[in-house]
Scaffold this motif. Sequence first.
Motif, mmCIF file in Angstrom:
data_model
loop_
_atom_site.group_PDB
_atom_site.id
_atom_site.type_symbol
_atom_site.label_atom_id
_atom_site.label_comp_id
_atom_site.label_asym_id
_atom_site.label_seq_id
_atom_site.Cartn_x
_atom_site.Cartn_y
_atom_site.Cartn_z
ATOM 1 N N MET A 86 0.949 -1.085 0.229
ATOM 2 C CA MET A 86 0.074 0.042 -0.154
ATOM 3 C C MET A 86 0.844 1.228 0.121
ATOM 4 S SD MET A 86 -3.008 -1.187 2.955
ATOM 5 C CE MET A 86 -3.464 0.509 3.139
ATOM 6 N N LEU A 87 1.905 1.291 0.813
ATOM 7 C CA LEU A 87 2.649 2.572 1.012
ATOM 8 C C LEU A 87 3.543 2.640 -0.275
ATOM 9 C CD1 LEU A 87 4.146 1.925 4.626
ATOM 10 C CD2 LEU A 87 2.228 3.545 3.688
ATOM 11 N N HIS A 88 4.179 1.467 -0.957
ATOM 12 C CA HIS A 88 4.601 1.538 -2.220
ATOM 13 C C HIS A 88 3.801 2.297 -3.315
ATOM 14 C CE1 HIS A 88 7.612 0.704 -5.137
ATOM 15 N NE2 HIS A 88 6.653 0.076 -6.003
ATOM 16 N N PHE A 89 2.389 1.843 -3.530
ATOM 17 C CA PHE A 89 1.494 2.291 -4.192
ATOM 18 C C PHE A 89 1.412 3.799 -4.022
ATOM 19 C CE2 PHE A 89 -2.754 3.516 -5.365
ATOM 20 C CZ PHE A 89 -2.714 3.364 -6.581
ATOM 21 N N PHE A 90 0.905 4.416 -3.202
ATOM 22 C CA PHE A 90 0.875 5.601 -2.582
ATOM 23 C C PHE A 90 2.108 6.453 -2.673
ATOM 24 C CE2 PHE A 90 -2.611 3.704 0.540
ATOM 25 C CZ PHE A 90 -3.318 3.865 -0.354
ATOM 26 N N MET A 91 3.287 6.000 -2.441
ATOM 27 C CA MET A 91 4.427 6.844 -2.539
ATOM 28 C C MET A 91 5.027 7.052 -4.182
ATOM 29 S SD MET A 91 4.705 8.059 0.526
ATOM 30 C CE MET A 91 6.398 8.895 0.294
ATOM 31 N N SER A 92 4.186 6.193 -4.839
ATOM 32 C CA SER A 92 4.652 6.068 -6.242
ATOM 33 C C SER A 92 4.292 7.297 -7.065
ATOM 34 C CB SER A 92 4.315 4.987 -7.108
ATOM 35 O OG SER A 92 2.836 5.167 -7.134
ATOM 36 N N TYR A 93 3.524 8.202 -6.273
ATOM 37 C CA TYR A 93 3.009 9.341 -6.867
ATOM 38 C C TYR A 93 3.957 10.338 -6.852
ATOM 39 C CZ TYR A 93 -1.646 7.262 -7.678
ATOM 40 O OH TYR A 93 -2.533 6.690 -8.165
ATOM 41 N N ALA A 94 5.055 10.155 -5.784
ATOM 42 C CA ALA A 94 5.866 11.300 -5.633
ATOM 43 C C ALA A 94 6.842 11.364 -7.079
ATOM 44 C CB ALA A 94 6.907 10.974 -4.602
ATOM 45 N N GLY A 95 7.484 12.664 -7.210
ATOM 46 C CA GLY A 95 8.282 12.927 -8.398
ATOM 47 C C GLY A 95 8.963 14.305 -8.184
#
Length: 200
Positions: A86-95
Amino acid sequence: PLFHAYPPLHKLVYTRLTEAFITYLKLSLLLGIFVSFPVLLYQAWMFIAPGLLDDERRLARNIVFWSTFLFVGGALFAFFIVLPRMLHFFMSYAGPNLEPLPRLGLYLTFVGRTVLAFGISFEIPFLMFMVSRAGLVSAKYFAAKRLYFYITIVVLAFLLTAGEVTATVLLALPLFGLYETGILLGRVFGSAKRTAEPSS
């Protein structure tokens, strides 16, 4: 788990003066309950056990063991398997143009709510087995109403995860499997009880 999910993140933030203090109090309270739970359970058992018959003691021990085992299993499943994804998915929006600044208090609330939701949800097959074993509801009923229970599971998962779609899916899918496990246990052990009663 958050730092493993997003290695560039090295710290959390807090935006209210009391947030870090209150968060540490919450964390201390949760850890205190977790560490002292076996002692509290033992004291409660020592208080209740003298008034129980042998069969009632055996039943109580089985209930405590399996309910605790399933709750801990669900909590560990959430913390080590579901939460990192879940955290990996949510943090994938960072850029480059979107920097994450997770707040300490909200992060602890999110983790605690997720772990608690999975821990409670993993009690489903045990509860289904108990009501089937007691003859209150048959396994056939759970199988016939499968669609309605599936819809209920999705709604509950959505509410427990505060409307986060990914978390809802990750919670609902294991619950479907646990529901089918409860039906299987009810058919195997519940039917055994019903067939044993006429012979007595």
